[in-house]
Design an enzyme around this catalytic site. Structure first.
Site, mmCIF file in Angstrom:
data_model
loop_
_atom_site.group_PDB
_atom_site.id
_atom_site.type_symbol
_atom_site.label_atom_id
_atom_site.label_comp_id
_atom_site.label_asym_id
_atom_site.label_seq_id
_atom_site.Cartn_x
_atom_site.Cartn_y
_atom_site.Cartn_z
ATOM 1 N N ASP A 11 0.916 -1.162 -0.004
ATOM 2 C CA ASP A 11 0.019 0.215 0.074
ATOM 3 C C ASP A 11 0.973 1.178 0.089
ATOM 4 O O ASP A 11 2.043 1.153 0.233
ATOM 5 C CB ASP A 11 -0.933 -0.127 1.268
ATOM 6 C CG ASP A 11 -1.704 1.069 1.495
ATOM 7 O OD1 ASP A 11 -2.525 1.732 0.365
ATOM 8 O OD2 ASP A 11 -1.671 1.827 2.712
ATOM 9 N N LEU A 12 0.463 2.545 -0.199
ATOM 10 C CA LEU A 12 1.094 3.502 -0.351
ATOM 11 C C LEU A 12 0.889 4.558 0.873
ATOM 12 O O LEU A 12 1.995 4.709 1.606
ATOM 13 C CB LEU A 12 0.954 4.467 -1.645
ATOM 14 C CG LEU A 12 1.414 5.758 -2.022
ATOM 15 C CD1 LEU A 12 2.959 5.242 -1.795
ATOM 16 C CD2 LEU A 12 0.994 6.364 -3.053
ATOM 17 N N ASP A 13 -0.093 5.265 1.018
ATOM 18 C CA ASP A 13 -0.477 6.005 2.060
ATOM 19 C C ASP A 13 -0.569 5.421 3.428
ATOM 20 O O ASP A 13 -1.238 4.537 3.827
ATOM 21 C CB ASP A 13 -1.891 6.795 1.892
ATOM 22 C CG ASP A 13 -1.901 7.734 0.474
ATOM 23 O OD1 ASP A 13 -0.981 8.872 0.564
ATOM 24 O OD2 ASP A 13 -2.365 7.412 -0.410
ATOM 25 N N THR A 113 -2.479 0.988 -4.558
ATOM 26 C CA THR A 113 -2.981 2.283 -3.695
ATOM 27 C C THR A 113 -4.238 2.353 -4.261
ATOM 28 O O THR A 113 -4.691 2.545 -5.249
ATOM 29 C CB THR A 113 -2.083 3.426 -3.765
ATOM 30 O OG1 THR A 113 -2.918 4.480 -2.954
ATOM 31 C CG2 THR A 113 -1.717 3.790 -5.200
ATOM 32 N N SER A 114 -5.466 2.791 -3.332
ATOM 33 C CA SER A 114 -6.471 3.245 -3.452
ATOM 34 C C SER A 114 -6.766 4.461 -4.017
ATOM 35 O O SER A 114 -7.678 4.840 -4.611
ATOM 36 C CB SER A 114 -7.512 3.080 -2.218
ATOM 37 O OG SER A 114 -7.695 1.694 -1.960
ATOM 38 N N LYS A 146 -10.068 -1.278 -2.175
ATOM 39 C CA LYS A 146 -9.989 -2.148 -0.849
ATOM 40 C C LYS A 146 -11.418 -1.335 -0.285
ATOM 41 O O LYS A 146 -11.831 -0.736 -0.313
ATOM 42 C CB LYS A 146 -8.878 -1.439 0.057
ATOM 43 C CG LYS A 146 -7.443 -1.871 -0.870
ATOM 44 C CD LYS A 146 -6.361 -0.976 -0.112
ATOM 45 C CE LYS A 146 -5.108 -0.781 -1.196
ATOM 46 N NZ LYS A 146 -4.137 -0.119 -0.281
ATOM 47 N N ASP A 171 -1.502 -0.374 6.096
ATOM 48 C CA ASP A 171 -1.482 0.055 7.333
ATOM 49 C C ASP A 171 -2.857 0.254 7.982
ATOM 50 O O ASP A 171 -3.339 0.558 9.077
ATOM 51 C CB ASP A 171 -1.177 1.436 7.224
ATOM 52 C CG ASP A 171 -1.593 2.438 6.445
ATOM 53 O OD1 ASP A 171 -2.627 3.134 7.004
ATOM 54 O OD2 ASP A 171 -1.735 2.259 5.250
#
Length: 225
Positions: A11-13, A113-114, A146, A171
């Site tokens: 994931d990114l953020d 990523t979303s 997601k 996260d």
């Protein structure tokens, strides 16, 4: 028999970049412009899920009728506000070193990523990601985000690996739920604000503080050739 190749889907953020609260503030600004009242903590609990589910949450928790035009307006307002907040966004401790270590060990990795590319690109650039070499899957490229598994399934396909051999690193509970639905292992990081128990209940088999902590324990999760 050949040992299955380990691969990591990030994931990114909140996982690689410290941007969760900037997204929260950006959503608060966007909602405020549209005169939609929603507590900051409620916004935070939904960061990382798809925009469609975020909208369903708004309908459920505010009782408002939100038409498609307003939904698109909110998305655009959020993107504008997030760009203003991005000056405060930094890669999380150990993020660059973790990705470099995987690359050095010839362990495949991708980012899913979303977020849409318009908001994800600055964070990816801050990480020093090579757009020509690293598979990057954003919300623009899949039907559902997601907690649906589409993002991670697409990332595994881009890497050319079986999703069952992949480890999802995220996260939020939405990352872990998507990993379970994709039939991948899930590793949770505390750097997005969710707690240890929440991540484990959602399916994380290991939980670490941040990318630096994961890097220190990489051999525990198959991160070696």
């Amino acid at each position: 028999m050949l040992r299955p190749q380990t691969a990591f889907l990030f994931d990114l953020d909140g996982t690689l970049v410290d941007s969760v609260y900037q997204h929260v503030l950006a959503w608060r600004e966007a909602l405020g412009i549209e005169n939609i009242e929603l507590s900051v903590w409620r916004i935070h609990r939904k960061i990382g899920m798809s925009g469609g589910l975020f909208t369903n949450m708004l309908l459920r928790e505010t009782g408002l009728c939100i038409e498609p035009e307003r939904i698109e307006r909110l998305r655009q307002l959020h993107a504008v506000a997030y760009r203003r907040h991005f000056a405060d966004v930094r890669p999380l401790p150990g993020a660059r070193a973790l990705l470099a270590a995987l690359t050095e060990a010839d362990i495949p990795w991708a980012i899913a990523t979303s977020g849409r590319m318009e908001t994800a690109r600055p964070a990816l650039e801050a990480l020093g990601v090579d757009f020509e070499k690293v598979p990057i899957v954003t919300r623009d490229q899949v039907k559902y985000a997601k907690p649906d598994p589409d993002l991670f399934l697409a990332a595994a396909e881009r890497l050319g690996i079986a999703i069952e051999t992949a480890t999802v690193v995220g996260d939020s509970v939405w990352d872990m739920l998507a990993a379970r639905r994709a039939r991948a292992l899930g590793i949770g990081l505390l750097s997005g604000g969710y707690g240890l128990d929440e991540l484990e209940r959602a399916g994380a088999y290991r939980v670490y503080e941040d990318p630096a902590d994961l890097l220190r324990h990489l051999d525990e999760v198959g991160g070696r050739q």
